[in-house]
Design a protein around this motif. Structure first.
Motif, PDB file in Angstrom:
ATOM      1  N   ALA A 373       0.862  -1.189   0.000  1.00 23.34           N
ATOM      2  CA  ALA A 373       0.000   0.000   0.000  1.00 23.34           C
ATOM      3  C   ALA A 373       0.893   1.232   0.000  1.00 23.34           C
ATOM      4  O   ALA A 373       2.040   1.189   0.464  1.00 23.34           O
ATOM      5  CB  ALA A 373      -0.930   0.007   1.207  1.00 23.34           C
ATOM      6  N   SER A 413      -4.023   0.160   4.604  1.00 29.16           N
ATOM      7  CA  SER A 413      -4.475   1.273   3.772  1.00 29.16           C
ATOM      8  C   SER A 413      -3.783   2.532   4.272  1.00 29.16           C
ATOM      9  O   SER A 413      -3.714   2.776   5.481  1.00 29.16           O
ATOM     10  CB  SER A 413      -5.993   1.430   3.862  1.00 29.16           C
ATOM     11  OG  SER A 413      -6.444   2.573   3.166  1.00 29.16           O
ATOM     12  N   ARG A 457     -10.452   0.207   4.052  1.00 25.98           N
ATOM     13  CA  ARG A 457      -9.847   1.141   3.099  1.00 25.98           C
ATOM     14  C   ARG A 457     -10.311   2.550   3.439  1.00 25.98           C
ATOM     15  O   ARG A 457     -11.507   2.795   3.609  1.00 25.98           O
ATOM     16  CB  ARG A 457     -10.292   0.794   1.673  1.00 25.98           C
ATOM     17  CG  ARG A 457      -9.375   1.326   0.589  1.00 25.98           C
ATOM     18  CD  ARG A 457      -8.099   0.520   0.521  1.00 25.98           C
ATOM     19  NE  ARG A 457      -7.307   0.853  -0.657  1.00 25.98           N
ATOM     20  CZ  ARG A 457      -6.161   0.289  -0.956  1.00 25.98           C
ATOM     21  NH1 ARG A 457      -5.665  -0.646  -0.168  1.00 25.98           N
ATOM     22  NH2 ARG A 457      -5.485   0.638  -2.033  1.00 25.98           N
ATOM     23  N   SER A 589      -3.016  -3.206  -6.348  1.00 28.72           N
ATOM     24  CA  SER A 589      -3.470  -2.076  -5.529  1.00 28.72           C
ATOM     25  C   SER A 589      -3.225  -0.760  -6.241  1.00 28.72           C
ATOM     26  O   SER A 589      -2.290  -0.622  -7.038  1.00 28.72           O
ATOM     27  CB  SER A 589      -2.758  -2.056  -4.173  1.00 28.72           C
ATOM     28  OG  SER A 589      -1.373  -1.795  -4.336  1.00 28.72           O
TER      29      SER A 589
END
Length: 592
Positions: A373, A413, A457, A589
């Motif tokens: 992430a 996240s 998220r 991602s």
């Protein structure tokens, strides 16, 4: 690493509650007119389908100014049976939303429907209190019990008085009861009913539109959306009233509004002239004192009134113009940059249709790397190293550093304030936020007590978060607000707002755009996981199925959706199907 604990959030608040429709225990009697009423309900349904929240995109760009079909409302038939009266009332109720009025009370919109009522009910019935939208996929079930007509409906959605939409679950039903009485002339009328209106899916489509209200992030950098549903007639007025009233409970703690408290529309309507100028006239004192706040309020109203016919928004209070241009604020979910994946022992990104190594990133060999992430600038990059360690991604200049060690961590996240969010299976009832220096904030979340987080998220605006969790009642997809202090440090989460009620399982959530989630899960009778588009306020839409889907990515709208298969193949959305764009990959991602 250091740890900070913050106070827990206040008790979860329910945005609206469902009234309990009264039921009768009296024995049913045969009804010759049952088939007639069911046929009439089907006729009211028309022949068009249920609306969704519209095309996936940023906000409401344009909405039609006219509905497809306007329901008609006839007066009560002479000597009509109880079934005839209920049938006519349903039609007249739907027609009430189509009347063009600027009245704040709007009671006269439903004058035809009120003719079907008797006594106190005619005066006290509040049609706009809520709307029950029923599915036309199955016929309503009607029973007459003495002087009561009961109609059991399959609920497609419920909309409360403030326009908040909640989709019905797979098997959600509701029984609507009408107590009947004969007047002095022997005519049947409805003497008892709950507030609200029952609409078929097609009538709802003809009458209602979704609209996006905008509020401000706590640092005044972002416009933060909330979708509501309002009757098409006088849509601009409904939108402005809702902006003035403020955000829903679930969002309120994480945003603010530049509209002064106590501001009201005077006159009680927004007029839109032939040139597309929307005149928003507020009461004296309805303008913020500071020019900066006036510019923010102008930005809120202009963004919220991006609807058909409106080209310009002119705001005044007590006859005094606002007199400023709208502040330039950020909005939307697109962080920029393309999709990234783990491929072999490297981090790769999609560039001109090919996967190439990400510049400046070191080898991932030996780290058991998973779930990378990053923030929007890619200055902060993290990943899981095995199931229990959150670490920074190694660069060509620096080795990986441990930020957090907890059992069974959720894929991280990264928000725009530089905080990395995760959760541990061993810590029900809280989320963990970690900064790049390893400072950990433990954020209690009351509504996650006795639940296990599967995926989370944070939205690009930093004011909202989406959470997939599982508990004794099954899987839930919720959105909530993120409350921060002046430095951007997370303090607590707001109440939960459930969406995706038709999902029976879910494993991963992403933000597709500012008002839509992407969820990998199952709905209906599906036996395999499917990529679903889940509006925060609207109908779930399943994308074409793809066998062996195990992960998803999104963040640039409906045209940039990705799925990773259990065989290590990456698929991109290509029209109505999926196209293979890479092999030997996992954990796709976008930033966020």
């Amino acid at each position: 690493m250091s740890r900070l604990s913050v106070p827990g959030p206040p008790a979860s608040r329910t945005a609206w509650s469902r009234p309990a429709w009264s039921r009768s225990s009296r024995p049913a009697r045969p009804v010759a007119a049952v088939l007639g009423l069911l046929g009439a309900l089907a006729l009211l349904a028309g022949c068009v389908g249920m609306p969704t929240s519209g095309p996936v995109g940023v906000g409401v760009e344009r909405v039609s100014d006219q509905g497809g079909v306007e329901p008609l409302g006839d007066p009560p038939p002479q000597d009509g049976s109880p079934e005839d009266i209920v049938r006519g009332f349903l039609g007249a109720s739907a027609a009430g939303f189509s009347r063009d009025t600027t009245s704040a009370d709007s009671a006269d919109d439903f004058r035809n429907a009120r003719e079907y009522l008797s006594g106190e009910s005619r005066r006290t019935w509040s049609p706009r209190e809520r709307v029950v939208v029923y599915s036309t996929a199955s016929s309503p079930d009607l029973v007459v019990r003495d002087s009561r007509v009961e109609v059991t409906l399959r609920v497609a959605a419920r909309i409360d008085a403030e326009g908040r939409y909640q989709q019905g679950g797979v098997d959600t039903q509701e029984t609507v009861a009408f107590d009947m009485v004969q007047d002095s002339e022997g005519q049947w009328r409805i003497s008892g009913l709950e507030d609200g209106v029952v609409l078929s899916e097609p009538n709802f489509e003809a009458i209602y539109r979704s609209a996006t209200l905008y509020f401000l992030s706590q640092d005044d950098r972002f416009l933060v959306p909330e979708t509501r549903w309002f009757p098409l007639r006088n849509l601009a007025t409904s939108i402005v009233r809702a902006v003035i009233a403020g955000p829903s409970d679930w969002l309120r703690d994480g945003v603010r509004s530049a509209v002064p408290e106590g501001a009201v529309l005077q006159p009680d309507a927004v007029s839109v002239d032939d040139e597309g100028v929307a005149a928003v006239s507020l009461s004296t004192g309805g303008l913020p004192a500071e020019p900066a706040d006036r510019a923010l309020m102008q930005a809120q109203l202009e963004a919220s009134l991006r609807i058909a016919r409106v080209r310009t928004v002119e705001v005044s209070a007590g006859g005094v113009p606002l007199g400023v241009d709208a502040a330039e604020l950020e909005r939307g979910q697109d962080w920029g940059g393309g999709v990234e994946v783990i491929q072999d022992d490297r981090l790769a990104q999609m560039s001109q249709g090919e996967l190439v190594p990400v510049d400046g990133i070191g080898s991932l060999a030996g780290l058991d790397a998973r779930d990378p992430a990053r923030d929007g600038s890619a200055a902060l990059r993290v990943m899981l190293s095995g199931p229990d360690r959150l670490v920074t991604v190694p660069t060509t200049a620096a080795a990986s550093r441990e930020l957090l060690a907890e059992p069974a961590l959720v894929a991280p996240s990264v928000d725009r304030h530089g905080w990395v969010w995760t959760a541990s299976a061993q810590r029900p009832g809280e989320l963990l936020a970690v900064d790049g220096g390893g400072t950990v904030v433990e954020v209690p979340v009351e509504w996650l007590n006795d639940r296990t987080v599967r995926s989370l998220r944070v939205a690009r605006d930093g004011s909202r978060a989406a959470v997939v969790s599982v508990g004794s009642d099954g899987v839930r997809v919720d959105v909530t607000s993120v409350v921060r202090d002046d430095s951007g440090t997370p303090q607590m989460l707001g109440a939960a707002w459930r969406t995706g009620a038709t999902l029976v399982d879910a494993s991963r959530v992403v933000w597709v755009d500012e008002s839509t989630l992407g969820v990998l899960g199952r709905s209906g009778t599906a036996t395999t996981a499917i990529y679903h588009l889940v509006p925060l306020s609207g109908e779930v839409q399943a994308r074409p199925p793809l066998a062996d889907s195990v992960d998803i990515a999104g963040g640039k709208g409906d045209s940039a959706l990705y799925i990773a298969s259990s065989e290590g193949e990456l698929f991109a959305r290509g029209g109505a199907s999926w196209k293979s764009v890479g092999t030997g990959v996992r954990d796709p991602s976008f930033a966020g």
